[in-house]
Enzyme design. Structure first.
Site, PDB file in Angstrom:
ATOM      1  N   GLU A  50       0.806  -1.226   0.000  1.00 42.33           N
ATOM      2  CA  GLU A  50       0.000   0.000   0.000  1.00 42.33           C
ATOM      3  C   GLU A  50       0.838   1.274   0.000  1.00 42.33           C
ATOM      4  OE1 GLU A  50      -2.601  -3.236   1.802  1.00 42.33           O
ATOM      5  OE2 GLU A  50      -0.522  -2.554   2.086  1.00 42.33           O
ATOM      6  N   PHE A 112     -12.246  -6.617  13.692  1.00 46.18           N
ATOM      7  CA  PHE A 112     -11.123  -7.123  12.899  1.00 46.18           C
ATOM      8  C   PHE A 112     -10.709  -6.099  11.851  1.00 46.18           C
ATOM      9  CE2 PHE A 112      -9.667  -9.564   9.110  1.00 46.18           C
ATOM     10  CZ  PHE A 112      -8.477 -10.042   9.647  1.00 46.18           C
ATOM     11  N   GLN A 113      -9.425  -5.790  11.817  1.00 42.85           N
ATOM     12  CA  GLN A 113      -8.831  -4.823  10.890  1.00 42.85           C
ATOM     13  C   GLN A 113      -9.463  -3.433  11.010  1.00 42.85           C
ATOM     14  OE1 GLN A 113      -8.611  -6.513   6.884  1.00 42.85           O
ATOM     15  NE2 GLN A 113      -6.627  -7.419   7.381  1.00 42.85           N
ATOM     16  N   LYS A 162     -17.867  -0.041   5.516  1.00 43.97           N
ATOM     17  CA  LYS A 162     -18.209  -1.098   4.564  1.00 43.97           C
ATOM     18  C   LYS A 162     -19.696  -1.147   4.253  1.00 43.97           C
ATOM     19  CE  LYS A 162     -17.505  -5.916   3.370  1.00 43.97           C
ATOM     20  NZ  LYS A 162     -16.718  -7.139   3.581  1.00 43.97           N
ATOM     21  N   MET A 480      24.575   8.703   2.866  1.00 36.37           N
ATOM     22  CA  MET A 480      24.428  10.015   3.502  1.00 36.37           C
ATOM     23  C   MET A 480      24.642   9.913   5.001  1.00 36.37           C
ATOM     24  SD  MET A 480      24.101  13.173   2.884  1.00 36.37           S
ATOM     25  CE  MET A 480      23.322  13.476   1.304  1.00 36.37           C
TER      26      MET A 480
END
Length: 593
Positions: A50, A112-113, A162, A480
């Protein structure tokens, strides 16, 4: 006819002329993905993480000038997106990020999630929405695109429950912009302030135009160039402003700041009037404000975001407005009043600038000819692409070498993470850039550290046949960080050396691409030519470069722009008490009078 919330979302995105959506599916967005499949209104790019979806959408926005769109699921899908959102927010990139959320009745129950996406994203978005009612969906999408692209651009998150995607309603998308009472960006600068600004510039002895990413985002390149030419002023760019002014023009002094050119930094330090256009005086540009203002100077600051003005350096003439409009007004007033900077003062100022430029701070260091200089790879790439490729970079020494040695000649040609310094952006940026403009060569300049942060996107490149060229400047170090450790931490190389790197050639081939390993300076040009000639293949070029090259000039923490660490060839021949012990070997931090 009624549609599901998911179908309404897809139709709304189509109404906004969305061309690509970058994303990754999951449970909370299954209805949306089903609607994508059924309606087939635009192209979905399936990334492998993602974070890469947001970076690719970000790059698409930077190159196209449109709003980038990404789609992620709830929970870890949403949190994985946060680094990309923060990166876009720091660089003012217009994005609409759609995240799935658990059903409305389950919000707040640790389902959940479930993650509070509105809460966790609040510090790094321009605005965010939680949609719990299908009747709010179309107006929310319309507002999100308006907010993302207008004023100072930025990312907007739409978190959709949802059950909203499953509900049914009639589809009607707003045709006109929605009036948002609390959000009305000022587009035209105050005419009195603009008149004051041009008079102040005309009276200056040592004027300088300092411009940043706001000129690129505001499509104000032509207006900036016209005014700089009209007034005959020297100008300098931030890292994000590269390409907004022709790099081969005499009036351009190069990039300024921590790794800016000698002439640009001394010009900024010694100027008596500074016109700042779409820039924010950040710490990587002016370092410490108190040191920056040691030599008195008047500041004219143009920005569409009023909160950016006087945030770090107080502006004497603040002008809030769209930089394109303000620069047009300034040019018109300059012409109508027949203004000009005193020729004697300007000639003397240019004499100083040219003497600083003559010291050639970006001269390639001398070597025994057996090692590849990373700077030389970038210069060769620029020559072979006629300075016309779209260049993306990751973050580190290779980023600065790209900024210093690739002469950008147009806006939206240079993509990098300026504000956040996000490693791993280079490859997904290249993906989004190519999709936005497949007519150009797209080259990702990266390092062996950064590339591994999103290397899984080589799979995405294969799936969608994205023929980007990956130029890996492989020095076996987090370069760096190692440079700072060398200069300021007694050469204690703490966790910066890689002794377990993969075989990048075999790795590229495993993903279905072409891999090359280049170890000799004499092979650099040939390898680049061969790779660029493969117009339909993604090519990974692993350049084994000098392990201990450093990026100079360099302004260290707490130092002024006149206290640069300089390359070896610019060292003073005489002893000087201002030279600190780090210069006993190779460097010069002499304060320049």
């Amino acid at each position: 006819m009624q549609l599901s919330g998911a179908q309404i979302l897809v139709q709304s995105l189509k109404a906004e002329n969305v061309e690509y959506v970058f994303g990754y599916p999951g449970g909370a967005v299954l209805e949306i993905y089903d609607a994508l499949f059924q309606l087939n209104k635009f192209k979905h790019i399936l990334v492998r993480h993602e974070q890469a979806a947001i970076h690719a959408a970000d790059a698409y926005a930077r190159v196209s000038g449109k709003v980038g769109v990404a789609l992620v699921t709830s929970g870890p899908g949403a949190t994985n997106a946060l680094t990309g959102i923060a990166t876009a927010y720091s660089d003012s990139i217009p994005l609409v990020v759609i995240s799935g959320q658990v059903g409305s009745p389950a919000i707040g129950t640790d389902a959940f999630q479930e993650i509070d996406m509105v809460g966790v994203s609040r510090p790094c978005v321009k605005h965010n929405f939680l949609v719990k009612n299908i009747d709010d969906l179309t107006t929310t999408v319309k507002k999100a695109f308006q907010i993302a692209r207008s004023g100072r651009p930025g990312p907007v998150v739409i978190d959709i429950a949802k059950d909203v995607t499953q509900s049914m309603a009639k589809f009607s998308y707003p045709q006109e912009d929605i009036f948002i009472r609390s959000y009305q960006p000022v587009l035209n600068g105050h005419i009195g302030q603009i008149k004051k600004a041009v008079q102040m510039l005309a009276a200056a002895k040592r004027p300088l135009v300092y411009f940043g990413g706001g000129v690129v985002l505001g499509n104000a390149t032509d207006e900036l160039t016209e005014f700089v030419k009209l007034a005959g002023l020297p100008c300098t760019a931030t890292l994000m402003g590269l390409g907004a002014y022709p790099s081969d023009d005499r009036q351009y002094l190069g990039m300024l700041g921590m790794h800016g050119t000698y002439e640009a930094n001394l010009a900024m330090h010694n100027a008596d009037v500074v016109l700042a256009v779409g820039a924010r005086f950040d710490d990587r540009v002016v370092s410490v404000p108190a040191k920056f203002l040691e030599k008195p100077k008047k500041i004219i600051h143009i920005d569409i975001d009023p909160s950016s003005i006087s945030k770090r350096v107080r502006a004497d003439v603040p002008i809030v407005g769209d930089v394109k409009n303000v620069l047009r007004e300034m040019a018109a007033i300059w012409k109508s009043q027949n203004l000009q900077v005193n020729s004697q003062h300007l000639e003397k100022w240019w004499h100083s600038l040219e003497s600083w430029r003559a010291r050639d701070c970006l001269r390639l260091p001398e070597t025994d000819g057996n090692v590849i200089l990373p700077q030389m790879v970038v210069k060769t790439l620029a020559e072979l692409t006629d300075n016309d490729a779209i260049i993306t970079s990751d973050v580190g020494q290779h980023q600065m070498f790209a900024a210093q040695f690739y002469p950008f000649r147009r806006p939206r040609q240079w993509l990098n993470s300026g504000g956040q310094g996000t490693m791993g952006v280079g490859l997904p940026y290249a993906m989004g850039a190519y999709l936005a403009d497949p007519s150009k060569d797209v080259c990702c300049i990266t390092g062996e550290g950064s590339i591994q942060m999103n290397i899984q996107e080589l799979s995405t490149c294969f799936q969608y046949r994205l023929p980007v060229k990956i130029i890996c400047l492989n020095n076996g170090y987090l370069g760096m960080v190692r440079q700072w450790q060398e200069l300021y931490y007694g050469e204690r190389e703490s966790e910066t050396y890689f002794d377990s790197l993969p075989d990048f050639v075999k790795l590229a081939e495993a993903y279905g691409h072409v891999g090359m390993r280049i170890e000799k300076p004499s092979d650099v040009e040939g390898a680049l030519r061969e790779a660029l000639a493969m117009k339909d293949r993604c090519v990974f070029l692993d350049f084994i470069t000098d392990k201990k090259q450093n990026v100079f000039p360099m302004v260290g923490n707490g130092k002024g722009l006149d206290e640069m660490v300089l390359p070896l060839h610019m060292r003073e021949t005489k002893a000087d008490s201002d030279v600190n012990d780090v210069n006993d070997r190779d460097y010069d931090t002499r304060s320049v009078p």
